[in-house]
Write a protein that holds these residues in place. Structure first.
Motif, mmCIF file in Angstrom:
data_model
loop_
_atom_site.group_PDB
_atom_site.id
_atom_site.type_symbol
_atom_site.label_atom_id
_atom_site.label_comp_id
_atom_site.label_asym_id
_atom_site.label_seq_id
_atom_site.Cartn_x
_atom_site.Cartn_y
_atom_site.Cartn_z
ATOM 1 N N ILE A 37 34.346 52.498 28.761
ATOM 2 C CA ILE A 37 33.397 51.521 28.234
ATOM 3 C C ILE A 37 32.269 51.337 29.234
ATOM 4 C CG2 ILE A 37 35.008 50.246 26.759
ATOM 5 C CD1 ILE A 37 35.327 48.207 29.035
ATOM 6 N N ARG A 38 31.095 51.001 28.713
ATOM 7 C CA ARG A 38 29.972 50.613 29.556
ATOM 8 C C ARG A 38 29.700 49.136 29.291
ATOM 9 N NH1 ARG A 38 26.215 54.218 28.243
ATOM 10 N NH2 ARG A 38 26.766 55.573 29.994
ATOM 11 N N VAL A 39 29.695 48.355 30.359
ATOM 12 C CA VAL A 39 29.570 46.904 30.251
ATOM 13 C C VAL A 39 28.297 46.444 30.939
ATOM 14 C CG1 VAL A 39 30.635 44.677 30.792
ATOM 15 C CG2 VAL A 39 32.085 46.669 30.268
ATOM 16 N N LYS A 40 27.491 45.660 30.222
ATOM 17 C CA LYS A 40 26.338 44.990 30.839
ATOM 18 C C LYS A 40 26.880 43.759 31.561
ATOM 19 C CE LYS A 40 21.600 43.462 30.118
ATOM 20 N NZ LYS A 40 21.668 42.492 31.213
ATOM 21 N N VAL A 41 26.797 43.796 32.879
ATOM 22 C CA VAL A 41 27.406 42.748 33.698
ATOM 23 C C VAL A 41 26.527 41.498 33.689
ATOM 24 C CG1 VAL A 41 28.243 42.147 35.999
ATOM 25 C CG2 VAL A 41 28.470 44.507 35.160
ATOM 26 N N HIS A 42 27.152 40.361 33.421
ATOM 27 C CA HIS A 42 26.445 39.085 33.500
ATOM 28 C C HIS A 42 26.735 38.376 34.825
ATOM 29 C CE1 HIS A 42 24.970 38.396 29.197
ATOM 30 N NE2 HIS A 42 25.436 39.629 29.235
ATOM 31 N N TYR A 43 27.987 38.426 35.260
ATOM 32 C CA TYR A 43 28.372 37.825 36.535
ATOM 33 C C TYR A 43 29.377 38.723 37.252
ATOM 34 C CZ TYR A 43 26.354 33.276 35.198
ATOM 35 O OH TYR A 43 25.496 32.269 34.822
ATOM 36 N N SER A 44 29.332 38.672 38.570
ATOM 37 C CA SER A 44 30.373 39.253 39.412
ATOM 38 C C SER A 44 30.767 38.173 40.415
ATOM 39 C CB SER A 44 29.879 40.521 40.108
ATOM 40 O OG SER A 44 30.891 41.115 40.885
ATOM 41 N N SER A 45 31.570 38.522 41.398
ATOM 42 C CA SER A 45 31.903 37.556 42.446
ATOM 43 C C SER A 45 32.182 38.285 43.746
ATOM 44 C CB SER A 45 33.110 36.699 42.045
ATOM 45 O OG SER A 45 34.279 37.482 41.979
ATOM 46 N N LEU A 46 32.047 37.565 44.845
ATOM 47 C CA LEU A 46 32.214 38.143 46.171
ATOM 48 C C LEU A 46 33.618 37.853 46.682
ATOM 49 C CD1 LEU A 46 31.146 39.500 48.745
ATOM 50 C CD2 LEU A 46 30.212 37.267 49.429
ATOM 51 N N ASN A 47 34.335 38.918 47.028
ATOM 52 C CA ASN A 47 35.683 38.815 47.568
ATOM 53 C C ASN A 47 35.735 39.474 48.942
ATOM 54 O OD1 ASN A 47 37.432 37.901 45.029
ATOM 55 N ND2 ASN A 47 35.936 39.403 44.329
ATOM 56 N N TYR A 48 36.815 39.209 49.673
ATOM 57 C CA TYR A 48 36.935 39.770 51.018
ATOM 58 C C TYR A 48 36.953 41.293 50.983
ATOM 59 C CZ TYR A 48 38.337 40.086 55.911
ATOM 60 O OH TYR A 48 38.372 40.361 57.262
ATOM 61 N N SER A 124 33.885 30.502 29.671
ATOM 62 C CA SER A 124 32.545 31.067 29.788
ATOM 63 C C SER A 124 32.570 32.236 30.758
ATOM 64 C CB SER A 124 31.553 30.016 30.281
ATOM 65 O OG SER A 124 31.793 29.709 31.651
ATOM 66 N N MET A 125 31.555 33.095 30.682
ATOM 67 C CA MET A 125 31.496 34.221 31.613
ATOM 68 C C MET A 125 31.342 33.739 33.050
ATOM 69 S SD MET A 125 29.619 37.416 29.695
ATOM 70 C CE MET A 125 28.306 36.601 28.817
ATOM 71 N N LYS A 126 30.572 32.692 33.246
ATOM 72 C CA LYS A 126 30.404 32.156 34.598
ATOM 73 C C LYS A 126 31.734 31.655 35.156
ATOM 74 C CE LYS A 126 27.775 28.757 37.282
ATOM 75 N NZ LYS A 126 26.698 27.743 37.255
ATOM 76 N N ASP A 127 32.474 30.900 34.347
ATOM 77 C CA ASP A 127 33.760 30.384 34.806
ATOM 78 C C ASP A 127 34.749 31.518 35.079
ATOM 79 O OD1 ASP A 127 32.850 27.814 34.716
ATOM 80 O OD2 ASP A 127 33.917 27.244 32.895
ATOM 81 N N ALA A 128 34.676 32.576 34.280
ATOM 82 C CA ALA A 128 35.568 33.716 34.500
ATOM 83 C C ALA A 128 35.369 34.308 35.876
ATOM 84 C CB ALA A 128 35.334 34.777 33.426
ATOM 85 N N MET A 129 34.124 34.321 36.364
ATOM 86 C CA MET A 129 33.874 34.878 37.682
ATOM 87 C C MET A 129 34.055 33.863 38.799
ATOM 88 S SD MET A 129 33.484 38.154 37.684
ATOM 89 C CE MET A 129 34.919 38.022 36.591
ATOM 90 N N ILE A 130 34.011 32.575 38.481
ATOM 91 C CA ILE A 130 34.445 31.605 39.488
ATOM 92 C C ILE A 130 35.919 31.853 39.789
ATOM 93 C CG2 ILE A 130 34.799 29.166 40.013
ATOM 94 C CD1 ILE A 130 32.354 28.519 38.337
ATOM 95 N N TYR A 131 36.661 32.209 38.755
ATOM 96 C CA TYR A 131 38.045 32.650 38.971
ATOM 97 C C TYR A 131 38.064 34.035 39.619
ATOM 98 C CZ TYR A 131 40.102 29.025 35.897
ATOM 99 O OH TYR A 131 40.529 27.857 35.338
ATOM 100 N N GLY A 132 37.622 35.059 38.884
ATOM 101 C CA GLY A 132 37.634 36.432 39.373
ATOM 102 C C GLY A 132 39.012 36.866 39.838
ATOM 103 N N THR A 133 39.051 37.870 40.705
ATOM 104 C CA THR A 133 40.331 38.337 41.245
ATOM 105 C C THR A 133 41.041 37.231 42.005
ATOM 106 O OG1 THR A 133 39.694 40.665 41.342
ATOM 107 C CG2 THR A 133 41.372 39.947 42.891
#
Length: 333
Positions: A37-48, A124-133
């Motif tokens: 799949i190709r996904v247009k990314v709306h949010y990501s998050s920074l991890n260690y 929401s997509m934003k909340d999903a990335m506040i969670y993230g991995t």
């Protein structure tokens, strides 16, 4: 699906003579393979792990140039898997994303379709990335801990409390009715931790400097450890009989110096958490809980938002241990 643009922006890490440099580059699209799949990314998050990848850590990323970002959420724009439709909103975390597969610090990702989880309707997509991995790992930790320890059994200790996994674990456990003791090396962040739901704060040196004995006075019904080393050792040694401790990190140390006594004299359970390779049924279960009854009221308080342009500065702060909570990357800004 034909792309409107021929290129997209990505945060690239490049190697030259043993040095690693980060910059924003224009990238070309590649044809989709079968079941991708190709996904247009709306949010990501920074991890260690992202910070390690961006600094050239070959234990995380073997080959450069590379795009870090082990988390992404967005909308499918093309698919060669009939299970997914154009327009579906999906979360992609862990597996090899951002490690040796170009990751979420880009306007688009292209990944195996089996890596995607449908975004829960209530999230929401934003909340999903506040969670993230970090949220998935915290959720897995809480899931396993709550199978063995109940709120009435006593206090739960959480180490690395100002970090992503630790902070989210505190918030979720507090919402579920547990009394949480937060362990931190940052005395200045006590108000932040109380705001997440912690009832008591222990400074890191209070845990690190306990007596070097096989067993210590029981203090906790269970724990979520995110750092490893002597802190995990002493959490295990101070856990009540038949208690449980989860572990998911080694930023303090990957070594444990323990006897078997906590396990055979107190019946302590040590549960390893590996969200990267967790089963899809467990991922789906945890994401649904994070979207609904586990969702902390103060979720957005744990997050700081940046753009691709602000990533490098935050990566350096993370490597120095100077970030708190979650840092999310807005790819739509």
């Amino acid at each position: 699906m034909k792309q409107v643009n021929s290129t997209f922006k990505a945060f690239r890490v490049e190697e030259a003579d043993g040095n690693y440099n980060c910059s924003i580059k224009d990238m070309a699209f590649s044809p989709l393979e079968q079941d991708e799949i190709r996904v247009k990314v709306h949010y990501s998050s920074l991890n260690y792990k992202d910070a390690l990848s961006a600094s050239g850590n070959k234990g995380v990323t073997r080959n450069f140039p590379h795009t870090p970002g082990i988390d992404a959420v967005g909308i499918i724009e093309d698919s060669t898997d009939s299970k997914w439709n154009i327009g579906d909103q999906v979360i992609v975390t862990s597996y090899d994303l951002g490690m040796n597969t170009d990751g979420g610090f880009a306007e688009y990702i292209q990944v195996p379709s089996a890596w995607a989880v449908k975004l829960p309707e209530q999230l929401s997509m934003k909340d999903a990335m506040i969670y993230g991995t970090a949220g998935l790992t915290a959720g897995m930790s809480v899931l396993r801990l709550t199978e063995l320890v109940k709120p009435e059994n006593g206090n739960i200790v959480v180490s690395g409390a100002t970090g992503g996994v630790g902070g989210l674990s505190i918030s979720i456990l507090s919402k579920l009715g547990y009394t949480v003791v937060a362990v931190t090396g940052k005395a200045s962040e006590q108000d932040f931790l109380f705001g997440l739901g912690a009832k008591e704060i222990l400074l890191r040196n209070e845990i690190e400097n306990m007596a070097n004995k096989p067993l210590l006075k029981p203090l906790f019904a269970g724990g979520i450890d995110t750092v490893g080393g002597v802190i995990l050792e002493n959490i295990i040694k101070t856990t009540n009989p038949m208690g449980a401790v989860t572990c998911c990190g080694n930023v303090a140390s990957h070594k444990l110096e323990l006897t078997v006594f906590p396990f055979i004299l107190r019946g302590i359970t040590l549960v390893g958490i590996d969200s990267q390779n967790s089963k899809m049924k467990d991922r789906t279960k945890v994401w649904e809980k994070l979207a609904n009854d586990w969702k902390p009221e103060q979720l957005e308080r744990t997050a700081n938002e940046v753009t691709l342009e602000g990533l490098n500065e935050n990566i350096q702060l993370m490597l120095k241990g100077q970030l708190k909570g979650r840092t999310i990357v807005n790819l739509e800004a």
